[in-house]
Design an enzyme around this catalytic site. Structure first.
Site, PDB file in Angstrom:
ATOM      1  N   TYR A 147      35.103  35.912  44.522  1.00  0.00           N
ATOM      2  CA  TYR A 147      36.293  35.832  43.659  1.00  0.00           C
ATOM      3  C   TYR A 147      36.792  37.241  43.363  1.00  0.00           C
ATOM      4  O   TYR A 147      36.031  38.110  42.951  1.00  0.00           O
ATOM      5  CB  TYR A 147      35.950  35.115  42.351  1.00  0.00           C
ATOM      6  CG  TYR A 147      37.147  34.939  41.433  1.00  0.00           C
ATOM      7  CD1 TYR A 147      38.206  34.094  41.791  1.00  0.00           C
ATOM      8  CD2 TYR A 147      37.224  35.611  40.217  1.00  0.00           C
ATOM      9  CE1 TYR A 147      39.301  33.923  40.948  1.00  0.00           C
ATOM     10  CE2 TYR A 147      38.317  35.448  39.373  1.00  0.00           C
ATOM     11  CZ  TYR A 147      39.349  34.604  39.743  1.00  0.00           C
ATOM     12  OH  TYR A 147      40.430  34.429  38.913  1.00  0.00           O
ATOM     13  N   ASP A 242      34.150  45.034  45.056  1.00  0.00           N
ATOM     14  CA  ASP A 242      34.653  44.488  43.803  1.00  0.00           C
ATOM     15  C   ASP A 242      33.478  44.454  42.830  1.00  0.00           C
ATOM     16  O   ASP A 242      32.660  43.534  42.856  1.00  0.00           O
ATOM     17  CB  ASP A 242      35.244  43.089  44.036  1.00  0.00           C
ATOM     18  CG  ASP A 242      35.814  42.499  42.745  1.00  0.00           C
ATOM     19  OD1 ASP A 242      35.485  43.019  41.655  1.00  0.00           O
ATOM     20  OD2 ASP A 242      36.576  41.518  42.840  1.00  0.00           O
ATOM     21  N   LYS A 270      36.239  44.069  33.341  1.00  0.00           N
ATOM     22  CA  LYS A 270      35.253  43.543  32.379  1.00  0.00           C
ATOM     23  C   LYS A 270      34.603  44.633  31.501  1.00  0.00           C
ATOM     24  O   LYS A 270      35.213  45.026  30.521  1.00  0.00           O
ATOM     25  CB  LYS A 270      34.247  42.649  33.096  1.00  0.00           C
ATOM     26  CG  LYS A 270      34.979  41.446  33.733  1.00  0.00           C
ATOM     27  CD  LYS A 270      34.140  40.274  34.166  1.00  0.00           C
ATOM     28  CE  LYS A 270      35.045  39.103  34.504  1.00  0.00           C
ATOM     29  NZ  LYS A 270      35.064  38.697  35.895  1.00  0.00           N
TER      30      LYS A 270
END
Ligand SMILES: *Cc1c(COP(=O)(O)O)cnc(C)c1O
Length: 430
Positions: A147, A242, A270
């Protein structure tokens, strides 16, 4: 046991459903894959979140990763307060942006220059555009179950909510936008090699979560990331890590520090926002300088490098840079994992746990789980029962099998002992 009171959450959810699609602003929050009504949370401190009906939970979601220090950490809150009192956005350069960029560069030697954005989605989307613009090639290789946010090009065989809902390709993504995205199998280097060979000189980049967290946690097999590095170099495709979850999570310098593999570009999010909306992407100077206003690749943002978000990020990373922070975090995670392993094996319920430091997933199946296909073999009905059993006992884990759980520096031995005891009680009912 007495069911907990959820009347206020139920009321708010029905109201929310009339105003917001599905009542939520991000799909996994809706509890669709575990059933029931999502709890409306209104406050949190340390390891604990509280809902609008007065229930308290030991939290292992951690806002899906950012809350590595625990909730409402005094230093983060103070930094946000101080910043807010000076104004919340100017649309001009600020000292904080320089400060956060320096901290990121210090942690990630592969990042010579970095650009701050407002979400992980935006960071991944921008990194992909940059890779394409820099290389003059269009194709991207990603991994099944990986993702990278919800930008068009990345919503192909995606994990997280997209995986939970079985919508690997979303309506609204033009075939044109998705057709340049090729999909390989994680931990299967031959599948990457095949794609690179069949698409010679056409692949701009390979984008990978070095420790996937959005099909549940799946560690890279020994040598997999290093082989990916060798292969991408040979084919002159950029390697994009990522590290939106793994960055500052598994080590101060993320998965690239832990595994000693150097990507060309890194995507962050995050944790670097300390619970406020931030993303970042960075890498080698000559690639990053292809970005506007130096180079021709356009990328911009009204709130990019927002002073509040940057202040929260600096406070968080400063706290994490203290000596022994990761030793302490990982020791907590080890303690919990050992107790949970005992509970799982005593119960006889087939489970398989993947963990890297303070991020992990227990899959309800015999395992091993090494990629998307094996992750999907999990018994999600059993997971749903486990989830609700824990919730009733004051433990909050992700409302989906295909997500990571996080231990924070705020979790105490008492929290974890309570969690292990609750898990034992729930497992006995499955
Ligand atoms: C969460 C996540 C994103 C997207 O970040 P948002 O801030 O939710 O847009 C991208 N990549 C990975 C690996 C993530 O876990």
């Amino acid at each position: 046991m007495a069911r907990m009171k959820t009347t206020t959450s139920i009321h708010l959810f029905s109201l929310a459903n009339t105003l917001i699609p599905g009542g939520v602003n991000s799909p996994v929050r809706a509890f669709r894959s575990v059933g029931g009504t999502p709890l409306f949370l209104e406050r949190a401190k340390g390891s604990t979140v509280r809902d609008v009906d007065g229930n308290a939970f030991i939290d292992y979601v951690g806002s899906w990763g950012p809350m590595i220090l625990g909730h409402a950490h005094p230093k983060v809150v103070a930094a946000i307060r101080a910043s807010a009192s000076r104004g919340t956005s100017y649309g001009a350069p600020t000292p904080g942006e320089v400060g956060l960029s320096r901290l990121i560069r210090k942690a990630f030697p592969s990042i010579e220059k970095v650009r701050l954005v407002s979400s992980g989605t935006e960071a991944a989307m921008s990194a992909v555009r940059l890779a394409r613009g820099y290389s003059g090639k269009d194709k991207i290789i990603k991994f099944e179950g990986g993702y990278h946010g919800h930008a068009d090009a990345m919503l192909v065989s995606a994990g997280s909510g997209a995986l939970t809902f079985g919508l690997p390709d979303s309506p609204g993504v033009p075939r044109e936008a998705a057709k340049h995205t090729l999909t390989a199998a994680f931990n299967d280097i031959a599948s990457v090699k095949r794609l690179l060979e069949r698409n010679r000189n056409q692949v701009a980049a390979v984008i990978v979560e070095p420790i996937p967290g959005n099909m549940g946690v799946v560690p890279p097999a020994p040598g997999f990331l290093a082989e990916l590095r060798t292969l991408t170099k040979r084919h002159r495709a950029l390697l994009i890590f990522d590290e939106v979850i793994s960055g500052f999570r598994v080590a101060f310098g993320g998965a690239q520090e832990l595994f000693g593999v150097v990507p060309d570009l890194t995507v962050l999010g995050k944790i670097i926002g300390g619970g406020l909306p931030v993303g970042a992407f960075g890498g080698r100077k000559e690639i990053m300088d292809a970005l506007s206003p130096v180079g021709p690749v356009y990328q911009a943002g009204t709130l990019s490098g927002n002073p509040l978000a940057v202040a929260a990020g600096i406070a968080t990373l400063t706290e994490l840079s203290r000596k022994g922070a990761y030793r302490e975090l990982n020791a907590k995670a080890d303690y919990l994992a050992e107790g949970m392993a005992g509970a799982f094996s005593a119960s006889g319920v087939p489970t398989y746990t993947n963990r890297v430091g303070s991020m992990g997933t227990t899959f309800f199946q015999k395992g091993p789980v090494t990629d998307y296909v094996s992750a999907r073999r999990s018994d999600t009905k059993r997971y749903a029962k486990y989830f609700h059993g824990l919730l009733e006992r004051g433990i909050y884990i992700a409302p989906s099998q295909f997500e990571a759980g996080f231990v924070s520096l705020a979790h105490t031995k008492r929290d974890m002992d309570r969690t292990i005891a609750a898990a034992k009680a729930v497992l006995a009912t499955l």
